[in-house]
Design an enzyme around this catalytic site. Structure first.
Site, mmCIF file in Angstrom:
data_model
loop_
_atom_site.group_PDB
_atom_site.id
_atom_site.type_symbol
_atom_site.label_atom_id
_atom_site.label_comp_id
_atom_site.label_asym_id
_atom_site.label_seq_id
_atom_site.Cartn_x
_atom_site.Cartn_y
_atom_site.Cartn_z
ATOM 1 N N GLU A 156 -6.906 37.041 -14.588
ATOM 2 C CA GLU A 156 -7.126 38.069 -13.565
ATOM 3 C C GLU A 156 -8.582 38.527 -13.494
ATOM 4 O OE1 GLU A 156 -4.595 37.844 -15.546
ATOM 5 O OE2 GLU A 156 -2.739 38.291 -14.459
ATOM 6 N N LYS A 199 5.451 51.887 -29.987
ATOM 7 C CA LYS A 199 5.136 53.262 -29.587
ATOM 8 C C LYS A 199 6.009 54.216 -30.386
ATOM 9 C CE LYS A 199 3.933 51.051 -25.418
ATOM 10 N NZ LYS A 199 4.563 49.946 -24.678
ATOM 11 N N THR A 205 -1.214 32.243 -12.871
ATOM 12 C CA THR A 205 -1.086 32.683 -14.243
ATOM 13 C C THR A 205 0.397 32.806 -14.562
ATOM 14 O OG1 THR A 205 -1.588 34.489 -15.765
ATOM 15 C CG2 THR A 205 -1.440 35.075 -13.454
ATOM 16 N N TRP A 224 0.408 54.580 -30.951
ATOM 17 C CA TRP A 224 0.608 53.153 -30.733
ATOM 18 C C TRP A 224 0.247 52.409 -32.006
ATOM 19 C CZ3 TRP A 224 -1.687 51.642 -25.283
ATOM 20 C CH2 TRP A 224 -0.872 52.197 -24.288
#
Lengths: 548, 548
Positions: B334, B444, B187, B449
């Site tokens: 993943e 942030k 990846t 967020w």
């Protein structure tokens, strides 16, 4: 073998296959979908909360990892909750077969070392009678369908619903070894004590995932998908109700639990709750079809999975007439249970329901991950020609790894590294399996295996035959030879030669070979039957041996 | 924990979850079903035989358990055969990403220690150029689509088809540890070398079983059932083609492999082979929709699974107009990959395709066995209110257990025992997940967020805005504050106050909170983009820091 195995990095979560994982998706996918049982009706969020409450009740009762909790209940929402809560705290769920004799129930509960028993009011008399014989049991929880709880001499911790009400709504279900035993129950044979089989969390998760695919992905067996409504008609104590409650809960489908099986109520529930999928043994299906409520109810929405025994022709025809879509599954207590399932090939789905019935009644095709062989007496694989028969041997990820505390019987079951089902079958060239007999009833003659059931079926086709049993009797030259006991139809005379000639036609058509024609046919007044209405071949063989 | 674990009895077969088990059912269920690729067309029996032949070829080439075999091919039947044969002999299949730069390809092949390379004629020039840098490689097998095999300077063992032809038709695939690595691939991020992920037999079997259920059992996502015809449009080297080839093979469905993606040919295959299900990233779907062949072809039979990036509105509308049933999946290298899938609730399936499109484009619902949390910076779970955002953390049975030979990076991925996806999302009260941003791009500010993508989307709705990028810039008091770069539409004048007023309406409707309104809006002539057409936020942040 030196394959590459990489050590997981720091922190990597090695996800164990635990029953608690099956609960994740149902409440996400269908939080408002219902679980229905009698007066009780609640949604998946509440199911999850009630499972947590039950876990707290069990823990408060002193049940810990490795302890055994017995359930004696009809098919209910409470039983479904126990399917999850008991194994999820690391305990073992003992599915007590309430149809056994009191002695056998006592034996299984002693053998399983039950510590806590969840018992429905209807089974209180049985348990009260044998409580003295259950030293391992420390307490009882009473399961009542009515507000009025039945009185009992048992030392109960209270009534299920009241205990749940008082319990905490959260439980932090722990992780543990996926090979931990989740469930146990007992299988009865014709001889000896019941034998305990056992299944781990890993096995049940794999059975569930595989069965979910099997019941949903094949257009030729579209039994259970998200919009179906499920109601079991195989008792929940019987081989995990064929595994379906776990599948249904994972998918988040509506579930209807019918309590004690009463045919009219089953049909009412089918109608009122929109049931689309059920499973049951042929005798239960027959009862349902014959009840009053069924007469004027359109049953054509019902998809039925049957198994456990071969349905007779009358039942098959009756279901076809009602446009019921029926399918056959095959498995046993030792196999969790699902091994194979009938299905229709794409071209067969075009046929009328009546034409499809025979296809749906085939033992079917082994499902995914099932490695299956048919072997003869010498351990050789038999050809898939639809005629040659052999014992079914299987390997799947969900087979009992022995019998509780009976290593010799386990080793026999697993002789040669394959589970011996004790069933004898043939395989058609197109891969369709057909059970022919139990191996103990098959007749071994001159190196060939002959199905006693097939012979009985062929002999019974003669109009003069009211009933028939075929068994193998010892023979010096051929090892065994078939012998038929025939009950003639009242007032009709028939002789050996007539029946042998009748059978000769099936030799001509290739259904049997000439060695299958019984050496001896005896005409009798009646045939010994077992208490569940099967031909008692063991007794017949014993009587024949004694006479000889 | 002291759960009960019963030692298996003598002979009990402890079924390991190996890829070979996935091959059992397809050929039983549909022996004559086809695998199609270019001129090649064969059935499932032949697929199984060819896999055995390939295993013999690999073994004869000296490949043994633990060795790595690389594949560089377009989507083909050969690649499908390698999906099975390589792991089934205990070796590791390295899916080489042929779209990487030559340097990166060399890096991944060195890092994976490939011993044998299966290479398509089209990639010979690449491999010839870097062969000197691959000391671990001992041989090559050439994959040719034409009878005329391309000339090459590589020391090849021969051409694939000729080698298969000469090989034995039987291979006794061994049992081994289910945790053995089956596949590996790399990846790439914006920084550093590609990172190798790896998946075991157990993980792939579980991913397959779970995905089979997910794609079949939900009427709201009926993507792949036995009568469907499958054609991938996500490269097979890309996260196991999203896992579908394994599912399709287990079910025994017809599979069509399209070779190199050429839009007109993809549409022709769809039409001529009766394809019903494909998957692809939005850019591939866009190419397919825009090609000549698509213009006059009825595409309404096509069920498309998309993912990897959010499809833009134009594509979504175009698919709705063509009555294409499109669904969104979420996952990453993943994660094997599948984590979540969009679906329609029963009432939503009644709506028109156009009305359904937005629903199908939702990131969707975590699938069965996926344990998923959204956590904020302090590691606290955020509420499922559709507004609060948090990083997606997951646990499933099919997540990479680290990065090959990079324990620190693995430990970072798995910090706290949960896999950190790096994606920021919100969860609606009904459980629907919506990806909002990558965590490195999220702003942030004051403990909140804020999604840079959401802000960009809202700002771009103003008619004077041609293009916009939003990034977080360091702020002493609030940690970070949003800063917007805006390219005005040619000849239109717009100022900061106008855009802030424009955003204020979304504060009123609750889509953003007032702290989300950028402190600073800069008007610029262009916005830096990456080579694949995404906004280069890393560069923007660097430039802003340099300027400051």
């Amino acid at each position: 073998m030196n394959t590459r195995i990489i050590e997981p990095c720091a922190g990597a979560y090695q996800y164990p296959l635990l029953i608690k994982s099956l609960l994740l998706s149902g409440q996400r996918y269908a939080p408002q979908q219902q679980i229905v049982c009698g007066q009780s009706r609640y949604d998946y969020r509440q199911l999850n909360e009630r499972i947590a409450r039950l876990a707290n009740v069990l823990t408060d009762a002193g049940i810990g990892p490795g302890d055994t909790v017995a359930v004696m209940d009809w098919d209910s929402h409470r039983y479904l909750e126990a399917y999850f809560a008991v194994p999820m705290i690391g305990a073992v769920l003992h599915h007590v077969n309430v149809r056994l004799s009191t002695d056998q129930i006592a034996y299984t509960m002693q053998h399983a070392e039950d510590r806590l028993v969840l018992v429905h009011d209807d089974f209180l008399p049985v348990v009260e009678a044998l409580a003295d014989q259950l030293p391992s049991v420390e307490g009882y929880i009473q399961l009542s369908d009515d507000a009025q709880v039945a009185g009992t001499s048992l030392k109960t911790l209270g009534e299920y619903e009241a205990l749940l009400e008082a319990a905490g709504t959260h439980y932090d279900f722990p992780d543990f070894d996926e090979n931990s035993v989740a469930t146990t129950f007992y299988t009865t044979g014709t001889t000896g004590n019941p034998k305990g089989v056992f299944f781990s969390h890993r096995q049940l998760v794999l059975h569930t995932l595989n069965m979910a695919t099997t019941l949903a992905a094949y257009e030729g067996v579209p039994l259970l998908r998200s919009e179906d409504v499920y109601m079991p008609m195989t008792p929940m104590f019987h081989v995990h109700a064929w595994g379906v409650p776990y599948v249904a809960t994972m998918l988040g489908v509506k579930q209807v639990y019918p309590g004690r099986y009463e045919p009219n109520r089953l049909v009412k529930l089918y109608r009122d709750e929109g049931v689309t999928f059920s499973h049951g043994v042929p005798t239960v299906l027959q009862m349902v079809l014959n009840c009053d409520e069924a007469r004027d109810t359109d049953l054509s929405r019902w998809k039925l999975l049957t198994g456990g025994a071969a349905p007779n022709e009358g039942l098959v025809r009756q279901m076809a007439e009602r446009d019921i879509r029926v399918y056959t599954g095959y498995g046993m207590s030792e196999t969790c249970p699902l091994l194979s399932l009938s299905y229709l090939r794409p071209e067969e789905t075009e046929l009328s329901v009546e034409q499809q019935v025979a296809m749906r009644m085939r033992t079917g095709m082994p499902i995914a991950l099932v490695d299956l062989r048919l072997i003869d007496e010498e351990g050789q694989d038999v050809p898939a020609d639809g005629v040659s028969v052999g014992e079914i041997l299987v390997r799947t990820p969900w087979l009992t790894q022995g019998y509780c505390k009976e290593p010799e019987k386990g080793a026999e079951l697993w002789s040669g590294g394959w589970l011996h089902t004790g069933d004898v079958a043939s395989m058609q060239p197109d891969g369709v399996l057909q059970i022919r007999d139990r191996i103990k009833d098959v007749i071994k003659t001159g190196g060939e295996w002959i199905s006693s059931l097939l012979l009985e079926s062929l002999i019974s086709q003669h109009p003069a035959v009211a009933n028939v049993a075929v068994v193998g009797v010892p023979d010096e030259r051929w090892d065994e030879r078939p012998l038929a006991l025939v009950v003639p139809v009242d007032g009709v005379s028939v002789d050996t030669d007539t029946l042998k000639q009748h059978l000769a036609q099936f030799v001509d058509t290739g259904q049997i070979n000439k060695w299958a024609i019984p050496s001896e046919i005896r005409f009798v007044e009646s045939i010994p039957m077992t208490s569940v209405g099967k031909i008692n071949k063991k007794l017949i063989r014993e009587q024949l041996t004694t006479q000889a």
